[in-house]
Design a protein around this motif. Structure first.
Motif, PDB file in Angstrom:
ATOM      1  N   ARG A   2      47.266  14.218 -10.758  1.00  0.00           N
ATOM      2  CA  ARG A   2      47.899  13.728 -11.980  1.00  0.00           C
ATOM      3  C   ARG A   2      48.221  12.252 -11.801  1.00  0.00           C
ATOM      4  NH1 ARG A   2      50.941  16.692 -16.004  1.00  0.00           N
ATOM      5  NH2 ARG A   2      51.861  15.228 -17.477  1.00  0.00           N
ATOM      6  N   LEU A   3      47.776  11.439 -12.746  1.00  0.00           N
ATOM      7  CA  LEU A   3      48.029  10.010 -12.736  1.00  0.00           C
ATOM      8  C   LEU A   3      48.809   9.625 -13.974  1.00  0.00           C
ATOM      9  CD1 LEU A   3      44.458   8.715 -11.749  1.00  0.00           C
ATOM     10  CD2 LEU A   3      46.325   9.392 -10.223  1.00  0.00           C
ATOM     11  N   GLU A   4      49.751   8.696 -13.832  1.00  0.00           N
ATOM     12  CA  GLU A   4      50.525   8.220 -14.970  1.00  0.00           C
ATOM     13  C   GLU A   4      50.711   6.709 -14.857  1.00  0.00           C
ATOM     14  OE1 GLU A   4      54.128  10.472 -14.760  1.00  0.00           O
ATOM     15  OE2 GLU A   4      53.300  12.132 -15.950  1.00  0.00           O
ATOM     16  N   GLY A   5      50.830   6.054 -15.993  1.00  0.00           N
ATOM     17  CA  GLY A   5      51.023   4.617 -15.994  1.00  0.00           C
ATOM     18  C   GLY A   5      51.227   4.100 -17.397  1.00  0.00           C
ATOM     19  N   GLU A   6      51.225   2.781 -17.532  1.00  0.00           N
ATOM     20  CA  GLU A   6      51.392   2.135 -18.818  1.00  0.00           C
ATOM     21  C   GLU A   6      50.157   1.324 -19.155  1.00  0.00           C
ATOM     22  OE1 GLU A   6      54.941  -0.169 -18.829  1.00  0.00           O
ATOM     23  OE2 GLU A   6      56.263   1.546 -18.480  1.00  0.00           O
ATOM     24  N   TYR A  11      51.900   4.726 -22.943  1.00  0.00           N
ATOM     25  CA  TYR A  11      51.726   5.398 -21.658  1.00  0.00           C
ATOM     26  C   TYR A  11      50.312   5.963 -21.543  1.00  0.00           C
ATOM     27  CZ  TYR A  11      51.752   9.802 -24.202  1.00  0.00           C
ATOM     28  OH  TYR A  11      51.421  10.820 -25.061  1.00  0.00           O
ATOM     29  N   TYR A  12      49.936   6.311 -20.321  1.00  0.00           N
ATOM     30  CA  TYR A  12      48.780   7.187 -20.153  1.00  0.00           C
ATOM     31  C   TYR A  12      49.126   8.252 -19.128  1.00  0.00           C
ATOM     32  CZ  TYR A  12      47.354   4.758 -15.799  1.00  0.00           C
ATOM     33  OH  TYR A  12      47.312   4.235 -14.529  1.00  0.00           O
ATOM     34  N   SER A  13      48.551   9.428 -19.323  1.00  0.00           N
ATOM     35  CA  SER A  13      48.732  10.556 -18.415  1.00  0.00           C
ATOM     36  C   SER A  13      47.387  11.242 -18.263  1.00  0.00           C
ATOM     37  CB  SER A  13      49.772  11.532 -18.969  1.00  0.00           C
ATOM     38  OG  SER A  13      49.892  12.677 -18.127  1.00  0.00           O
ATOM     39  N   GLN A  25      43.466   6.082  -9.545  1.00  0.00           N
ATOM     40  CA  GLN A  25      44.339   5.266 -10.401  1.00  0.00           C
ATOM     41  C   GLN A  25      43.923   3.806 -10.435  1.00  0.00           C
ATOM     42  OE1 GLN A  25      48.385   6.270 -10.436  1.00  0.00           O
ATOM     43  NE2 GLN A  25      48.604   5.052 -12.287  1.00  0.00           N
ATOM     44  N   GLN A  26      43.555   3.247  -9.302  1.00  0.00           N
ATOM     45  CA  GLN A  26      43.167   1.835  -9.269  1.00  0.00           C
ATOM     46  C   GLN A  26      41.946   1.578 -10.145  1.00  0.00           C
ATOM     47  OE1 GLN A  26      42.636   0.236  -5.316  1.00  0.00           O
ATOM     48  NE2 GLN A  26      41.960  -1.757  -6.058  1.00  0.00           N
ATOM     49  N   GLN A  27      40.961   2.453 -10.067  1.00  0.00           N
ATOM     50  CA  GLN A  27      39.756   2.280 -10.886  1.00  0.00           C
ATOM     51  C   GLN A  27      40.073   2.436 -12.372  1.00  0.00           C
ATOM     52  OE1 GLN A  27      40.098   4.056  -8.075  1.00  0.00           O
ATOM     53  NE2 GLN A  27      38.116   4.487  -7.093  1.00  0.00           N
ATOM     54  N   ILE A  28      40.935   3.390 -12.701  1.00  0.00           N
ATOM     55  CA  ILE A  28      41.292   3.597 -14.108  1.00  0.00           C
ATOM     56  C   ILE A  28      42.092   2.416 -14.643  1.00  0.00           C
ATOM     57  CG2 ILE A  28      42.732   5.013 -15.637  1.00  0.00           C
ATOM     58  CD1 ILE A  28      41.718   7.445 -13.971  1.00  0.00           C
ATOM     59  N   ASP A  29      43.013   1.896 -13.830  1.00  0.00           N
ATOM     60  CA  ASP A  29      43.753   0.702 -14.254  1.00  0.00           C
ATOM     61  C   ASP A  29      42.806  -0.475 -14.472  1.00  0.00           C
ATOM     62  OD1 ASP A  29      46.209   1.940 -14.293  1.00  0.00           O
ATOM     63  OD2 ASP A  29      46.768   1.316 -12.262  1.00  0.00           O
ATOM     64  N   SER A  30      41.749  -0.556 -13.673  1.00  0.00           N
ATOM     65  CA  SER A  30      40.758  -1.623 -13.845  1.00  0.00           C
ATOM     66  C   SER A  30      40.008  -1.469 -15.162  1.00  0.00           C
ATOM     67  CB  SER A  30      39.775  -1.625 -12.669  1.00  0.00           C
ATOM     68  OG  SER A  30      40.426  -1.948 -11.458  1.00  0.00           O
ATOM     69  N   ILE A  31      39.698  -0.235 -15.535  1.00  0.00           N
ATOM     70  CA  ILE A  31      39.044   0.023 -16.819  1.00  0.00           C
ATOM     71  C   ILE A  31      39.935  -0.431 -17.973  1.00  0.00           C
ATOM     72  CG2 ILE A  31      38.271   1.853 -18.384  1.00  0.00           C
ATOM     73  CD1 ILE A  31      37.377   3.415 -15.884  1.00  0.00           C
ATOM     74  N   THR A  33      42.365  -2.658 -17.872  1.00  0.00           N
ATOM     75  CA  THR A  33      42.487  -4.116 -17.860  1.00  0.00           C
ATOM     76  C   THR A  33      41.243  -4.768 -18.456  1.00  0.00           C
ATOM     77  OG1 THR A  33      43.928  -4.078 -15.912  1.00  0.00           O
ATOM     78  CG2 THR A  33      42.781  -6.144 -16.387  1.00  0.00           C
ATOM     79  N   ALA A  34      40.074  -4.264 -18.091  1.00  0.00           N
ATOM     80  CA  ALA A  34      38.822  -4.819 -18.621  1.00  0.00           C
ATOM     81  C   ALA A  34      38.753  -4.643 -20.131  1.00  0.00           C
ATOM     82  CB  ALA A  34      37.629  -4.142 -17.947  1.00  0.00           C
ATOM     83  N   PHE A  35      39.222  -3.504 -20.615  1.00  0.00           N
ATOM     84  CA  PHE A  35      39.226  -3.292 -22.064  1.00  0.00           C
ATOM     85  C   PHE A  35      40.141  -4.299 -22.748  1.00  0.00           C
ATOM     86  CE2 PHE A  35      40.958  -1.630 -25.952  1.00  0.00           C
ATOM     87  CZ  PHE A  35      39.817  -1.228 -26.637  1.00  0.00           C
ATOM     88  N   ASP A  36      41.336  -4.493 -22.201  1.00  0.00           N
ATOM     89  CA  ASP A  36      42.275  -5.441 -22.799  1.00  0.00           C
ATOM     90  C   ASP A  36      41.695  -6.855 -22.825  1.00  0.00           C
ATOM     91  OD1 ASP A  36      44.158  -3.548 -23.362  1.00  0.00           O
ATOM     92  OD2 ASP A  36      45.428  -3.968 -21.619  1.00  0.00           O
ATOM     93  N   GLN A  37      41.013  -7.250 -21.783  1.00  0.00           N
ATOM     94  CA  GLN A  37      40.406  -8.575 -21.740  1.00  0.00           C
ATOM     95  C   GLN A  37      39.291  -8.717 -22.773  1.00  0.00           C
ATOM     96  OE1 GLN A  37      41.335 -11.336 -20.042  1.00  0.00           O
ATOM     97  NE2 GLN A  37      43.097 -10.142 -19.344  1.00  0.00           N
ATOM     98  N   SER A  38      38.745  -7.606 -23.186  1.00  0.00           N
ATOM     99  CA  SER A  38      37.688  -7.632 -24.194  1.00  0.00           C
ATOM    100  C   SER A  38      38.236  -7.500 -25.607  1.00  0.00           C
ATOM    101  CB  SER A  38      36.688  -6.502 -23.935  1.00  0.00           C
ATOM    102  OG  SER A  38      35.718  -6.437 -24.962  1.00  0.00           O
TER     103      SER A  38
END
Length: 317
Positions: A2-6, A11-13, A25-31, A33-38
């Motif tokens: 289970r992963l959770e974050g903002e 939120y995301y769960s 989690q690190q890879q998902i956070d990267s996804i 971040t990349a979306f936000d930059q786009s």
């Protein structure tokens, strides 16, 4: 796991079953971040913000797909779903700019820069995808589809990692694939429309999902009041104004979260009567799975579920 974050102001769960026990989690956070930059309107130097400022018209793979999906849903909805309403969203005070004094003249002036005919997709001399704006003033707002798209992106990543049983929830927009470890289907709660934006969330209905997505959209938390008038965040492209009808929220089940997200916005623009007529007029294109929550003219709380949606209802609270 289970992963959770903002992410994206919410939120995301994520729950997934991985035989290798990997923490992704690190890879998902990267996804995210990349979306936000786009595509984020809240990141000043995102590609979308630069396109809106006419600093570039080049598209990356994310924006190209978002434009293609948005134009598809604009045509399907007869214009009710429209991502070119960015200037109107900001002017009404639901974006990142200060609210304007919205007179008929202001609304009409902004509506000149909206509509699917204001943008086309093309390629430049190097065969790179670009968006061509008929009016430099046109601004794009993908908020009505972006969160669902992100949910699908995360699901695609998990599939690529050979993970096929998972539940991804980003701000209440959900994709469920496979099943739980005990073989049961995933259970997802549908929120009851709240009396106001500060009310505690309550579950109206629980549905069972397998290989489906569900998205809910409503105006009961995103609004403001001025001079005794409540202004909803959903903008009707046909009028350039916030919608005025009794539909509080709608939940849609679809194969893809991006499409469920877009259908929710489309129905919130249409209101209940137009939405039900639309569903009747499109029985096989595809079979719409939706539930609508309204306060009728007598102030009574009511729900309307399509036959296809009823199939998924597990429990009513």
């Amino acid at each position: 796991m289970r992963l959770e974050g903002e992410a994206q102001g919410t939120y995301y769960s994520i729950i997934y079953y991985d035989e290798k026990g990997r923490n992704l989690q690190q890879q998902i956070d990267s996804i995210l971040t990349a979306f936000d930059q786009s595509a984020s309107l809240w990141v000043d130097n995102s590609l979308l913000r630069r396109i809106n400022r006419n600093e570039t018209n080049l598209l990356d793979s994310i924006l190209l797909q978002l434009f293609e999906q948005s134009l598809e849903m604009n045509a399907y909805s007869g214009g009710a779903f429209d991502v070119t309403v960015g200037k109107l969203v900001n002017a009404w005070g639901f974006g990142f700019e200060h609210r304007q004094d919205m007179t008929d003249a202001v609304i009409d002036s902004l509506r000149r820069f909206t509509g699917a005919g204001c943008i086309t997709l093309d390629v430049d001399s190097l065969n790179r995808p670009i968006v061509v704006k008929q009016h430099p003033e046109t601004e794009i707002d993908f908020n009505a589809i972006a969160q669902g798209y992100v949910v699908d992106l995360i699901g695609q990543f998990l599939e690529q990692m050979d993970i096929h049983n998972y539940l991804v929830d980003v701000g209440g927009e959900v994709i469920a694939r496979g099943h739980k470890s005990n073989g049961d289907q995933w259970s997802v709660g549908i929120e009851r429309p709240a009396a106001d934006k500060l009310a505690k969330p309550e579950v109206e209905t629980t549905i069972s999902l397998e290989d489906k997505s569900v998205v809910t959209s409503g105006n009961y938390r995103k609004y403001y009041e001025k001079d005794g008038v409540k202004y909803a965040h959903t903008i009707d492209p046909a009028t350039g104004r916030p919608v005025e009808h009794t539909l509080l929220s709608v939940s849609v089940i679809d194969d893809y979260a991006w499409r469920a997200d877009a259908l929710c916005t489309m129905f919130m623009v249409m209101g209940l009567e137009r939405s039900l007529r639309f569903i009747d007029d499109h029985p096989d294109d595809p079979q719409v799975q939706a539930v609508f929550f309204i306060y009728d003219q007598e102030g009574e709380y009511r729900t309307f579920a399509t036959d296809a949606f009823e199939h998924y209802i597990k429990d009513k609270q």
